[in-house]
Scaffold this motif. Sequence first.
Motif, mmCIF file in Angstrom:
data_model
loop_
_atom_site.group_PDB
_atom_site.id
_atom_site.type_symbol
_atom_site.label_atom_id
_atom_site.label_comp_id
_atom_site.label_asym_id
_atom_site.label_seq_id
_atom_site.Cartn_x
_atom_site.Cartn_y
_atom_site.Cartn_z
ATOM 1 N N LEU A 95 -49.476 82.723 42.868
ATOM 2 C CA LEU A 95 -47.955 83.889 42.917
ATOM 3 C C LEU A 95 -47.049 83.752 43.908
ATOM 4 O O LEU A 95 -46.153 84.255 44.546
ATOM 5 C CB LEU A 95 -48.644 84.656 42.111
ATOM 6 C CG LEU A 95 -49.596 85.181 41.010
ATOM 7 C CD1 LEU A 95 -49.744 85.814 39.827
ATOM 8 C CD2 LEU A 95 -48.181 84.411 39.771
ATOM 9 N N GLY A 96 -48.502 83.924 45.374
ATOM 10 C CA GLY A 96 -47.819 84.660 46.442
ATOM 11 C C GLY A 96 -47.068 83.591 47.397
ATOM 12 O O GLY A 96 -46.157 83.077 48.047
ATOM 13 N N SER A 97 -47.845 82.428 47.151
ATOM 14 C CA SER A 97 -47.386 80.944 47.805
ATOM 15 C C SER A 97 -47.609 79.649 47.322
ATOM 16 O O SER A 97 -47.363 78.823 47.824
ATOM 17 C CB SER A 97 -48.741 80.686 49.039
ATOM 18 O OG SER A 97 -48.296 81.900 49.674
ATOM 19 N N ASN A 98 -47.297 79.646 45.691
ATOM 20 C CA ASN A 98 -47.269 78.497 44.967
ATOM 21 C C ASN A 98 -48.417 77.303 45.666
ATOM 22 O O ASN A 98 -48.187 76.358 45.141
ATOM 23 C CB ASN A 98 -45.629 78.054 45.343
ATOM 24 C CG ASN A 98 -45.554 77.173 44.345
ATOM 25 O OD1 ASN A 98 -46.561 77.586 42.812
ATOM 26 N ND2 ASN A 98 -45.246 76.238 44.032
ATOM 27 N N ILE A 99 -49.459 77.749 46.648
ATOM 28 C CA ILE A 99 -50.903 76.915 46.190
ATOM 29 C C ILE A 99 -51.744 76.992 44.984
ATOM 30 O O ILE A 99 -51.965 77.957 44.515
ATOM 31 C CB ILE A 99 -51.258 77.251 47.753
ATOM 32 C CG1 ILE A 99 -50.637 77.446 48.836
ATOM 33 C CG2 ILE A 99 -52.876 76.848 47.518
ATOM 34 C CD1 ILE A 99 -51.199 78.077 49.785
ATOM 35 N N ARG A 100 -52.189 75.908 44.533
ATOM 36 C CA ARG A 100 -52.474 75.345 43.174
ATOM 37 C C ARG A 100 -54.311 75.958 43.344
ATOM 38 O O ARG A 100 -54.589 76.062 44.328
ATOM 39 C CB ARG A 100 -52.974 74.227 43.631
ATOM 40 C CG ARG A 100 -53.349 73.873 41.973
ATOM 41 C CD ARG A 100 -53.765 72.297 41.325
ATOM 42 N NE ARG A 100 -54.568 71.688 39.990
ATOM 43 C CZ ARG A 100 -55.668 72.228 39.993
ATOM 44 N NH1 ARG A 100 -57.096 72.589 40.866
ATOM 45 N NH2 ARG A 100 -56.273 72.082 38.880
ATOM 46 N N ALA A 101 -54.595 77.215 42.973
ATOM 47 C CA ALA A 101 -55.647 77.916 42.575
ATOM 48 C C ALA A 101 -55.568 78.490 41.598
ATOM 49 O O ALA A 101 -54.938 78.731 40.884
ATOM 50 C CB ALA A 101 -56.022 78.841 43.626
ATOM 51 N N PRO A 102 -57.214 77.739 40.267
ATOM 52 C CA PRO A 102 -56.759 79.010 39.357
ATOM 53 C C PRO A 102 -57.671 80.204 38.866
ATOM 54 O O PRO A 102 -57.481 81.164 40.313
ATOM 55 C CB PRO A 102 -58.818 77.770 38.485
ATOM 56 C CG PRO A 102 -59.043 77.104 39.504
ATOM 57 C CD PRO A 102 -57.951 77.179 40.838
ATOM 58 N N ILE A 103 -57.225 80.431 38.402
ATOM 59 C CA ILE A 103 -57.760 81.849 37.715
ATOM 60 C C ILE A 103 -57.947 82.652 37.041
ATOM 61 O O ILE A 103 -58.463 81.936 36.035
ATOM 62 C CB ILE A 103 -56.426 83.305 37.974
ATOM 63 C CG1 ILE A 103 -55.567 82.735 36.867
ATOM 64 C CG2 ILE A 103 -55.234 83.194 38.954
ATOM 65 C CD1 ILE A 103 -54.160 83.746 36.963
ATOM 66 N N LEU A 104 -59.030 83.440 36.942
ATOM 67 C CA LEU A 104 -60.132 84.421 35.438
ATOM 68 C C LEU A 104 -60.165 85.462 35.540
ATOM 69 O O LEU A 104 -61.126 85.417 36.119
ATOM 70 C CB LEU A 104 -60.967 83.462 35.438
ATOM 71 C CG LEU A 104 -62.160 83.089 34.886
ATOM 72 C CD1 LEU A 104 -61.365 82.142 33.460
ATOM 73 C CD2 LEU A 104 -63.348 82.158 34.443
ATOM 74 N N ASP A 105 -58.647 85.755 35.419
ATOM 75 C CA ASP A 105 -59.309 87.001 35.785
ATOM 76 C C ASP A 105 -59.711 87.805 33.850
ATOM 77 O O ASP A 105 -59.381 86.793 32.641
ATOM 78 C CB ASP A 105 -57.898 88.182 35.552
ATOM 79 C CG ASP A 105 -56.834 88.106 34.554
ATOM 80 O OD1 ASP A 105 -56.651 87.192 33.696
ATOM 81 O OD2 ASP A 105 -55.362 88.840 34.790
#
Length: 348
Positions: free
Chosen positions: A128-138
């Motif tokens: 969200l901050g740098s548009n770097i591809r990383a999955p999330i799992l909240d």
Amino acid sequence: MSSQMSSTAVLTWFDHSGRKSLPWQQDRNPYRVWISEIMLQQTQVATVIGYYETFMQRFPDVQSLAAAPLDDVLALWAGLGYYSRARNLHAAAKYVVEHFGGVFPKTVEDMCELPGIGRSTAGAVLSLGSNIRAPILDGNVKRVLCRVAGIRLYDDLRRNEQKLWLLADELTPTKRVADYNQAMMDIGATVCTRGTPNCGVCPFSQSCVAEAEQNFSVYPGSKPSKVLPEKSTRMLVLLNARHEVLLQQRPPSGIWGGLWVLPEVPELLSPGEFAEQFGQATDLRALEPLRHTFSHFHLDIHTYAGVMQGASSRIMDAPWRWQPMVELKAVGLPAPIQKLLKQIAAGA
């Protein structure tokens, strides 16, 4: 499940239904996203907005947060709860300034070096901050993916969380990753809710196991319940002639770490005996007990209020202070202590 088809459907949903006007979505950068992600842990969006805006006015960047006294940070956090988040936030800001030159890391591994940041938060800040591809799992994304894939999370928590991370990674696109991850969080918060989900507008509607079975409660299922133990404490509300209240600062770690609370009466002393060390207390009376529930126990607070006729000067040293009742917002107070003192101020 085709990751391309799914991510395309999610992004299409985001374009017409996603949330785009939240404060942390404006002038977006890793710092602003990070503050919002930490505040949103265990706390509703509606509650966070006001705290976030005040916090950003006082600490607009990581340098200002790192340079601030912890007391100032805790004062702005008071009422949000889970105060270890604020302590970790302050420590992480110092770490970013000291070890990364004030620039947020660009990898999940480096982000996870920061206090209070796990894999999902790291992914959110990067994407969200740098548009770097990383999955999330909240928590919201877990619920969505459990229902889509038919995973009963608590049947085998460790193994199923591994499955969810693999699925989250498979579905995360290489382009527009910020919009995609925001969409997944929005879908969990506004569409695939804990109660009755609105499947008719969900981009996963045609491939969701829970919808096909019309059985939403078992995915992800309920966390095994446990009976919370009960604890109690006795506290003093001591007011002096200047209408100041005596406060005690908690140790930096543990429950309410670093916050200011009412003096706690030691187990072997009566409230009156304990009050004597601060001066002569009159009209010491018991107030209505207050129960505060933490994530892992109930705390019953028994409070005794009195007026000080004289006060010892030695209590002006840390960890004690006389705080004007009209300036309580200047210090970090836990929510139940705020509530008690508001009642006192109102003459309850």
